[in-house]
Design a protein around this motif. Structure first.
Motif, PDB file in Angstrom:
ATOM      1  N   LEU A  27      37.489  49.065  -3.101  1.00 15.08           N
ATOM      2  CA  LEU A  27      38.733  49.005  -2.262  1.00 15.08           C
ATOM      3  C   LEU A  27      38.841  47.580  -1.807  1.00 15.08           C
ATOM      4  O   LEU A  27      40.148  47.092  -1.919  1.00 15.08           O
ATOM      5  N   ASP A  28      38.229  46.539  -1.538  1.00 15.61           N
ATOM      6  CA  ASP A  28      38.626  45.552  -1.057  1.00 15.61           C
ATOM      7  C   ASP A  28      38.170  44.479  -2.337  1.00 15.61           C
ATOM      8  O   ASP A  28      38.404  43.227  -1.913  1.00 15.61           O
ATOM      9  N   THR A  29      37.706  44.827  -3.402  1.00 15.42           N
ATOM     10  CA  THR A  29      37.272  43.887  -4.483  1.00 15.42           C
ATOM     11  C   THR A  29      38.484  43.107  -4.852  1.00 15.42           C
ATOM     12  O   THR A  29      38.229  41.930  -5.290  1.00 15.42           O
ATOM     13  N   PRO A  30      39.626  43.596  -5.322  1.00 16.26           N
ATOM     14  CA  PRO A  30      40.576  42.873  -5.751  1.00 16.26           C
ATOM     15  C   PRO A  30      40.766  41.394  -4.750  1.00 16.26           C
ATOM     16  O   PRO A  30      41.151  40.507  -5.316  1.00 16.26           O
ATOM     17  N   MET A  31      41.128  41.789  -3.771  1.00 18.61           N
ATOM     18  CA  MET A  31      41.353  40.557  -2.642  1.00 18.61           C
ATOM     19  C   MET A  31      40.247  39.619  -2.479  1.00 18.61           C
ATOM     20  O   MET A  31      40.055  38.438  -2.548  1.00 18.61           O
ATOM     21  N   ARG A  32      38.968  40.269  -2.472  1.00 18.45           N
ATOM     22  CA  ARG A  32      37.752  39.338  -2.393  1.00 18.45           C
ATOM     23  C   ARG A  32      37.658  38.538  -3.609  1.00 18.45           C
ATOM     24  O   ARG A  32      37.292  37.217  -3.711  1.00 18.45           O
ATOM     25  N   ALA A  33      38.106  39.250  -4.897  1.00 16.15           N
ATOM     26  CA  ALA A  33      37.892  38.444  -6.192  1.00 16.15           C
ATOM     27  C   ALA A  33      38.947  37.426  -6.138  1.00 16.15           C
ATOM     28  O   ALA A  33      38.856  36.166  -6.589  1.00 16.15           O
ATOM     29  N   ALA A  34      40.142  37.755  -5.591  1.00 17.28           N
ATOM     30  CA  ALA A  34      41.221  36.736  -5.549  1.00 17.28           C
ATOM     31  C   ALA A  34      40.757  35.393  -4.627  1.00 17.28           C
ATOM     32  O   ALA A  34      41.151  34.239  -5.016  1.00 17.28           O
ATOM     33  N   LYS A  35      40.380  35.727  -3.684  1.00 20.26           N
ATOM     34  CA  LYS A  35      39.896  34.756  -2.711  1.00 20.26           C
ATOM     35  C   LYS A  35      38.915  33.738  -3.377  1.00 20.26           C
ATOM     36  O   LYS A  35      38.782  32.575  -3.481  1.00 20.26           O
ATOM     37  N   ALA A  36      37.849  34.260  -4.030  1.00 20.81           N
ATOM     38  CA  ALA A  36      36.845  33.633  -4.735  1.00 20.81           C
ATOM     39  C   ALA A  36      37.471  32.996  -5.903  1.00 20.81           C
ATOM     40  O   ALA A  36      36.867  31.765  -5.858  1.00 20.81           O
ATOM     41  N   PHE A  37      38.431  33.418  -6.661  1.00 22.35           N
ATOM     42  CA  PHE A  37      38.755  32.715  -7.571  1.00 22.35           C
ATOM     43  C   PHE A  37      39.680  31.530  -6.951  1.00 22.35           C
ATOM     44  O   PHE A  37      39.675  30.462  -7.731  1.00 22.35           O
ATOM     45  N   GLU A  38      40.325  31.626  -5.951  1.00 17.24           N
ATOM     46  CA  GLU A  38      41.077  30.528  -5.312  1.00 17.24           C
ATOM     47  C   GLU A  38      40.034  29.307  -4.956  1.00 17.24           C
ATOM     48  O   GLU A  38      40.589  28.315  -5.207  1.00 17.24           O
ATOM     49  N   PHE A  39      38.900  29.630  -4.687  1.00 18.58           N
ATOM     50  CA  PHE A  39      37.896  28.724  -4.109  1.00 18.58           C
ATOM     51  C   PHE A  39      37.481  28.150  -5.370  1.00 18.58           C
ATOM     52  O   PHE A  39      37.359  26.755  -5.578  1.00 18.58           O
ATOM     53  N   LEU A  40      37.147  28.852  -6.319  1.00 18.93           N
ATOM     54  CA  LEU A  40      36.487  28.138  -7.670  1.00 18.93           C
ATOM     55  C   LEU A  40      37.454  27.481  -8.253  1.00 18.93           C
ATOM     56  O   LEU A  40      36.916  26.696  -9.078  1.00 18.93           O
ATOM     57  N   THR A  41      38.599  27.502  -8.129  1.00 18.77           N
ATOM     58  CA  THR A  41      39.563  26.588  -8.611  1.00 18.77           C
ATOM     59  C   THR A  41      40.437  25.714  -7.983  1.00 18.77           C
ATOM     60  O   THR A  41      41.584  25.237  -8.041  1.00 18.77           O
ATOM     61  N   SER A  42      39.756  25.588  -6.631  1.00 15.21           N
ATOM     62  CA  SER A  42      40.495  24.700  -5.678  1.00 15.21           C
ATOM     63  C   SER A  42      40.546  23.100  -5.947  1.00 15.21           C
ATOM     64  O   SER A  42      41.239  22.448  -5.410  1.00 15.21           O
ATOM     65  N   GLY A  43      39.942  22.676  -7.209  1.00 14.44           N
ATOM     66  CA  GLY A  43      39.996  21.445  -7.441  1.00 14.44           C
ATOM     67  C   GLY A  43      41.467  21.342  -7.972  1.00 14.44           C
ATOM     68  O   GLY A  43      41.776  20.204  -7.970  1.00 14.44           O
TER      69      GLY A  43
END
Length: 184
Positions: A27-43
């Motif tokens: 249920l919450d995986t798409p938003m968790r994944a989006a936030k993780a991806f945002e962090f992983l590409t924060s450079g």
């Protein structure tokens, strides 16, 4: 791109596997994944000026400075899978030194982008050279690539090593040898 837009894309990816997005574990995986991806590409959202933040200090030292075993992670631009390892950075100052934590922050800024290790190594060396005006810079990165471990050839114990040697580290074999011997 916003986390909300990225969430929709992750919903499409998960849906394409045939999974049920309404299943409790997803249920919450798409938003968790989006936030993780945002962090992983924060450079991509950082600038060198913000990262260095005027942490250059006058110094009479002209001896080699080494910061080793700096943990890093990045995402392979070919498969968007992580590579994880460590960087070793050395430079020979000419009148100014860089705040110690800024070396690690420069590494993170470039590593948190879709990347290949070869380019990451060069970007770090070139940037430290530009920021410090050092007479030489050496960078070595050793990393394990999940794109080799989880797919393709599936080799679990392979490690990739890359180096970039600039200035006196390239021109003077004894400087390069000193750096390499101090890493052991």
């Amino acid at each position: 791109m916003s986390a909300e837009n990225t969430k929709v894309l992750f919903e499409k990816i998960i849906d394409s596997t045939g999974e049920d997005l309404q299943r409790p574990g997803l249920l919450d995986t798409p938003m968790r994944a989006a936030k993780a991806f945002e962090f992983l590409t924060s450079g991509y959202t950082q600038t060198l000026e913000e990262v260095v933040n005027d942490a250059l200090f006058p110094s009479d030292s002209n001896d080699m400075i080494i910061v080793k075993d700096i943990e890093l992670f990045s995402m392979c631009e070919h498969h968007m899978l992580p590579f994880i390892g460590k960087a070793h950075v050395a430079y020979i100052p000419q009148g100014k030194v860089l705040g110690l934590s800024k070396v690690a922050r420069i590494i993170d800024m470039f590593a948190r982008r879709l990347q290949i290790q070869e380019q990451l190594t060069t970007q770090i060396a070139t940037t430290i050279q530009e920021v410090t005006n050092a007479s030489g810079v050496g960078v070595i990165i050793e990393a394990k690539h999940l794109c080799m471990m989880m797919r393709g050839v599936e080799k679990q114990n392979s490690t990739m090593k890359t180096s970039s040697m600039l200035g006196s580290f390239r021109a003077n074999p004894s400087t390069r040898s000193e750096f390499l011997s101090l890493l052991k």
